[in-house]
Design a protein around this motif. Structure first.
Motif, PDB file in Angstrom:
ATOM      1  N   ALA A  54      29.685  31.392   2.664  1.00 44.35           N
ATOM      2  CA  ALA A  54      31.017  31.831   3.065  1.00 44.35           C
ATOM      3  C   ALA A  54      31.990  31.801   1.895  1.00 44.35           C
ATOM      4  O   ALA A  54      32.720  32.769   1.640  1.00 44.35           O
ATOM      5  CB  ALA A  54      31.524  30.958   4.210  1.00 44.35           C
ATOM      6  N   VAL A  57      36.083  38.677   4.828  1.00 41.40           N
ATOM      7  CA  VAL A  57      35.377  37.410   4.613  1.00 41.40           C
ATOM      8  C   VAL A  57      36.255  36.230   5.025  1.00 41.40           C
ATOM      9  O   VAL A  57      35.801  35.298   5.702  1.00 41.40           O
ATOM     10  CB  VAL A  57      34.947  37.276   3.140  1.00 41.40           C
ATOM     11  CG1 VAL A  57      34.346  35.888   2.880  1.00 41.40           C
ATOM     12  CG2 VAL A  57      33.929  38.345   2.775  1.00 41.40           C
ATOM     13  N   ARG A  85      33.763  35.107   8.019  1.00 37.25           N
ATOM     14  CA  ARG A  85      32.740  34.154   7.570  1.00 37.25           C
ATOM     15  C   ARG A  85      33.316  32.777   7.294  1.00 37.25           C
ATOM     16  O   ARG A  85      32.725  31.750   7.680  1.00 37.25           O
ATOM     17  CB  ARG A  85      32.037  34.683   6.304  1.00 37.25           C
ATOM     18  CG  ARG A  85      31.187  35.913   6.518  1.00 37.25           C
ATOM     19  CD  ARG A  85      29.990  35.623   7.395  1.00 37.25           C
ATOM     20  NE  ARG A  85      29.081  34.674   6.801  1.00 37.25           N
ATOM     21  CZ  ARG A  85      28.046  35.013   6.026  1.00 37.25           C
ATOM     22  NH1 ARG A  85      27.808  36.282   5.752  1.00 37.25           N
ATOM     23  NH2 ARG A  85      27.235  34.088   5.551  1.00 37.25           N
TER      24      ARG A  85
END
Length: 421
Positions: free
Chosen positions: A225, A405, A409
């Motif tokens: 991540a 992201v 994530r």
């Protein structure tokens, strides 16, 4: 706090030493990439190359920087941070001298590759040192303090580079890079103690061992991540570093001094982001702070897409004043993401911080090299080379990826472990 974390607290040096070390070690990267950017058009003419060829001096540095970390990281996990720093910084000073003396593109590319490979030792050890000395929550705050120093360096670098290029020529900007490396080397030799105790060092650095360590690191969701976060955030920044001087100076007609001031303003926005990060971390935590950066990245993407759309569909002719707000917003979100992401990639690996830092750095550099190669192709096309699109669309793509992201994530997998294991 675990017993190992208690031992870390007892043996670490004064915080101001670590903050200064982080500022110098991590700051050497923007000095190496940013300070000579205002001189790229001059370098292109002096070396008899094209804008694409001049951009390759940045691309090869970034690629070597990525591969170098794969070597230095495991070596630092075995030998300690200090000997790797001394060796890497010594090589950096020598390669900087070669860039200053280079008289054709091939020698310059070779020197910049050596510079990138040696620079990676400073950055990978700087990141790993934070995990050596601090538990993850404290490490994020410490990284933010250290990156404040990086921001100050990045703020002054473009202004100094623009003035040096204008009055002393492009070689002077490369000389300043070497001086910065030499000053950092002196600090490490005289002030910075070893951060990795012998009982936490790895026993071997064979290729199978390194591959096993990288595989272990790459499988961890927290690492993935945050590695994606720092890579995508730097990807948009690389677009700016790679092509902004040609677009602002050659397309928009800005002077080198003005362009240096524009770069400094983006560094100032980065500093604002780091300050916001430091304020948010105690209240929102690492993941909550990244969420704020994700929203800022989304705003930057929308602004850059709007500038592109207006230029393509109307008679609107953007100036620097119209493009800069989107770049300021991107710089701010980058300032939030970097302390969080740089800490997140190493948070789960107290015994493999060098390997985790190296793998993350390689991913970042590989992505930047791909972006640089794509930009080089677009800049060969006359219609694109004389437009704002490589900058605006490239940064918009980086901002959209960063926002995705950060909001996805990292929110799901980005919480680092609370104890070392």
């Amino acid at each position: 706090m675990s017993a190992s974390d208690q031992a870390v607290t007892e043996r670490r040096p004064a915080d101001w030493v670590i903050v200064l070390a982080l500022g110098l070690l991590m700051g050497l990267q923007p000095i190496t990439t940013d300070l000579y950017v205002p001189a790229l058009p001059q370098m292109q003419t002096a070396l008899g190359t094209t804008p694409s060829g001049a951009q390759q001096t940045l691309a090869v540095l970034v690629l070597a920087f990525g591969f170098g970390q794969l070597i230095w990281g495991p070596v630092a996990d075995r030998l300690g941070r200090r000997p790797v720093l001394i060796a890497g910084l010594s090589l950096f000073v020598l390669s900087s001298l070669l860039t200053m003396l280079a008289d054709d593109l091939s020698v310059m590319l070779l020197a910049r590759a050596a510079q990138g490979a040696s620079l990676s030792a400073a950055v990978v050890c700087g990141r790993a040192m934070v995990r050596d000395l601090y538990v993850p929550a404290d490490g994020a705050r410490m990284m933010a303090r250290g990156l404040t120093g990086l921001g100050i360096i990045a703020l002054s670098g473009p202004i100094l580079g623009g003035l040096a290029a204008a009055y002393l020529g492009w070689r002077s900007t490369l000389a300043l890079v070497g001086i910065a490396g030499a000053m950092t080397l002196v600090f490490v030799v005289t002030m910075l103690p070893e951060s990795l105790p012998s009982h936490r060092r790895q026993s071997g650095t064979s290729i199978p061992t390194m591959l096993r360590d990288w595989w272990t690191v790459s499988k961890h969701p927290t690492f993935r991540a945050h590695a994606l976060l720092v890579s995508s955030s730097y990807g948009g920044l690389y677009v700016y570093l790679s092509c902004s001087s040609f677009i602002f100076i050659n397309v928009l007609g800005s002077s080198r001094q003005a362009f240096g001031a524009y770069m400094a303003s983006i560094s100032l926005a980065y500093l604002v982001g780091v300050a916001i990060c430091r304020r948010l971390l105690p209240h929102r935590g690492l993941v909550g702070t990244v969420r704020v950066a994700g929203l800022a990245a989304g705003g930057a993407a929308l602004w850059m897409l709007l500038m592109s759309l207006l230029t393509a569909t109307t008679s609107f002719q953007p100036s620097a004043a119209w493009i800069l707000p989107g770049m300021w917003l991107y710089g701010c979100c980058h300032g939030i993401n970097q302390p969080c992401g740089q800490t997140g990639v190493i948070a789960a690996f107290p015994r493999h911080a060098g390997a985790a830092s190296a793998l993350s750095g390689f991913m970042l550099s590989a992505l930047a090299f791909v972006i640089g190669s794509a930009l080089g192709l677009t800049m060969k096309h006359p219609g694109w080379a004389q437009s704002i699109y490589p900058l605006t669309l490239g940064m918009a793509a980086g901002a959209l990826m960063t926002s995705w992201v950060a909001m996805g994530r990292v929110q799901r997998d980005g919480t680092p472990p609370h104890t070392a294991h």
